[in-house]
Design a protein around this motif. Structure first.
Motif, short mmCIF file in Angstrom:
data_model
loop_
_atom_site.label_atom_id
_atom_site.label_comp_id
_atom_site.label_asym_id
_atom_site.label_seq_id
_atom_site.Cartn_x
_atom_site.Cartn_y
_atom_site.Cartn_z
N ALA A 56 0.84 -1.20 0.00
CA ALA A 56 0.00 0.00 0.00
C ALA A 56 0.87 1.25 0.00
CB ALA A 56 -0.93 -0.01 1.21
N PHE A 57 1.96 1.23 0.75
CA PHE A 57 2.90 2.35 0.76
C PHE A 57 3.45 2.57 -0.65
CE2 PHE A 57 7.32 3.85 1.16
CZ PHE A 57 7.08 5.09 1.72
N GLY A 58 3.80 1.48 -1.34
CA GLY A 58 4.29 1.60 -2.71
C GLY A 58 3.27 2.21 -3.64
N VAL A 59 2.03 1.76 -3.56
CA VAL A 59 0.96 2.31 -4.41
C VAL A 59 0.72 3.77 -4.05
CG1 VAL A 59 -1.51 2.17 -4.96
CG2 VAL A 59 -0.14 0.07 -4.82
N LEU A 60 0.65 4.06 -2.78
CA LEU A 60 0.39 5.43 -2.31
C LEU A 60 1.45 6.41 -2.82
CD1 LEU A 60 -1.67 6.89 -0.47
CD2 LEU A 60 -0.12 6.45 1.43
N THR A 61 2.71 6.02 -2.74
CA THR A 61 3.78 6.92 -3.16
C THR A 61 3.85 7.07 -4.67
OG1 THR A 61 5.43 5.15 -3.01
CG2 THR A 61 5.19 6.60 -1.09
N ARG A 62 3.23 6.16 -5.41
CA ARG A 62 3.14 6.34 -6.87
C ARG A 62 1.97 7.26 -7.22
NH1 ARG A 62 4.67 0.94 -6.73
NH2 ARG A 62 2.57 0.15 -7.05
N ARG A 63 0.99 7.38 -6.34
CA ARG A 63 -0.20 8.21 -6.62
C ARG A 63 -0.05 9.65 -6.15
NH1 ARG A 63 -5.38 4.36 -5.64
NH2 ARG A 63 -4.83 2.86 -7.26
N ILE A 64 0.67 9.85 -5.06
CA ILE A 64 0.85 11.22 -4.54
C ILE A 64 2.33 11.45 -4.26
CG2 ILE A 64 -1.47 11.43 -3.58
CD1 ILE A 64 -0.35 10.75 -0.83
N ASP A 65 2.71 12.70 -4.33
CA ASP A 65 4.12 13.04 -4.13
C ASP A 65 4.61 12.75 -2.72
OD1 ASP A 65 4.53 13.88 -6.73
OD2 ASP A 65 3.98 15.95 -6.28
N PRO A 67 3.04 11.32 0.94
CA PRO A 67 2.04 10.96 1.94
C PRO A 67 2.45 11.52 3.30
CG PRO A 67 3.46 9.10 1.49
CD PRO A 67 3.87 10.20 0.56
N GLY A 68 1.54 11.43 4.25
CA GLY A 68 1.89 11.84 5.61
C GLY A 68 2.89 10.87 6.20
N PRO A 69 3.26 11.07 7.45
CA PRO A 69 4.24 10.20 8.10
C PRO A 69 3.80 8.73 8.07
CG PRO A 69 3.79 12.12 9.46
CD PRO A 69 2.79 12.13 8.35
N VAL A 70 4.78 7.86 7.89
CA VAL A 70 4.54 6.41 7.88
C VAL A 70 5.63 5.76 8.71
CG1 VAL A 70 4.29 4.32 6.48
CG2 VAL A 70 3.56 6.54 5.55
N LEU A 71 5.23 4.98 9.72
CA LEU A 71 6.14 4.20 10.55
C LEU A 71 6.16 2.75 10.09
CD1 LEU A 71 5.35 5.24 14.25
CD2 LEU A 71 7.53 5.49 13.06
N THR A 130 -1.77 11.64 5.78
CA THR A 130 -2.30 10.87 4.66
C THR A 130 -3.82 11.00 4.63
OG1 THR A 130 -0.45 9.32 4.71
CG2 THR A 130 -2.47 8.55 3.66
N ASP A 131 -4.36 11.21 3.45
CA ASP A 131 -5.81 11.29 3.25
C ASP A 131 -6.40 9.91 3.55
OD1 ASP A 131 -8.43 11.36 2.32
OD2 ASP A 131 -7.89 12.10 0.32
#
Length: 193
Positions: A56-65, A67-71, A130-131
């Protein structure tokens, strides 16, 4: 703090602490410790198993420049996406759970990997989150992919966006300084000051 990004990230995290000044001081004394912060003030966290969270992190970073913080833990078993406060109370995903008011999250100093925990995306210091609607769509998309599907993103721990050796000075005194429990440890028994 020598890096402005680290300094602003620490200030943003400290704003969520019951005692922001003592929080910063803890990391000034020892940036190689994790500290405990209450969710629900400035952010909630959507917790996912790594097998869903990393893709999901991979998909998210391809969709938006950005994302919010991710641990994430270093073993790749858990990820946590920082989302607006109140999201946890409305989160109903089966592959994820929400941590909001009344729960606490163990965090490392931005730019550090500590106690098996690291930032995939450290806080930007400006409050970007993150939205949750986008995150929910991405999590459903990833969960729907068949195992072994070539279209599925690789489940691989991404490289942190900041060097793990960057300088950090800042810090929740007396709350859980030096806590070595996994970052997803949550407790409703702790109370906010």
């Amino acid at each position: 703090m020598t890096e402005p990004r680290t300094s602003t990230a620490v200030e943003w995290l400290a704003a969520a602490a019951p005692g922001p000044r003592s929080f910063r001081l803890e990391w000034e004394r020892n940036p190689f410790q994790t500290l405990l912060l209450p969710a629900g003030r400035l952010w909630d966290v959507v917790l996912t198993p790594g097998r869903i969270g990393y893709p999901a992190f991979g998909v998210l970073t391809r969709r938006i420049d950005a994302p919010g913080p991710v641990l994430a833990d270093l073993g790749g078993t858990r990820t946590g996406f920082f989302v607006p406060p109140g999201t946890a109370g409305r989160w109903a995903g089966s592959a994820a759970s929400g941590a909001g008011r009344g729960t606490w999250i163990v965090v490392p100093c931005p730019g550090r990997a500590v106690g098996g925990t690291r930032w995939l995306v450290p806080p930007d210091g400006g409050g970007a989150l993150t939205d949750p609607v986008l995150l929910e769509h991405v999590l459903h998309e990833v969960a729907a992919l068949p195992a072994g599907d070539d279209a599925a993103p690789q489940i691989r721990a991404p490289t942190p966006s900041w060097p793990l050796t960057s300088a950090c000075s800042a810090g929740v005194s007396g709350v859980c300084a030096g806590d070595t429990r996994p970052w997803w440890f949550l407790s409703v028994g702790l109370t906010e000051a």
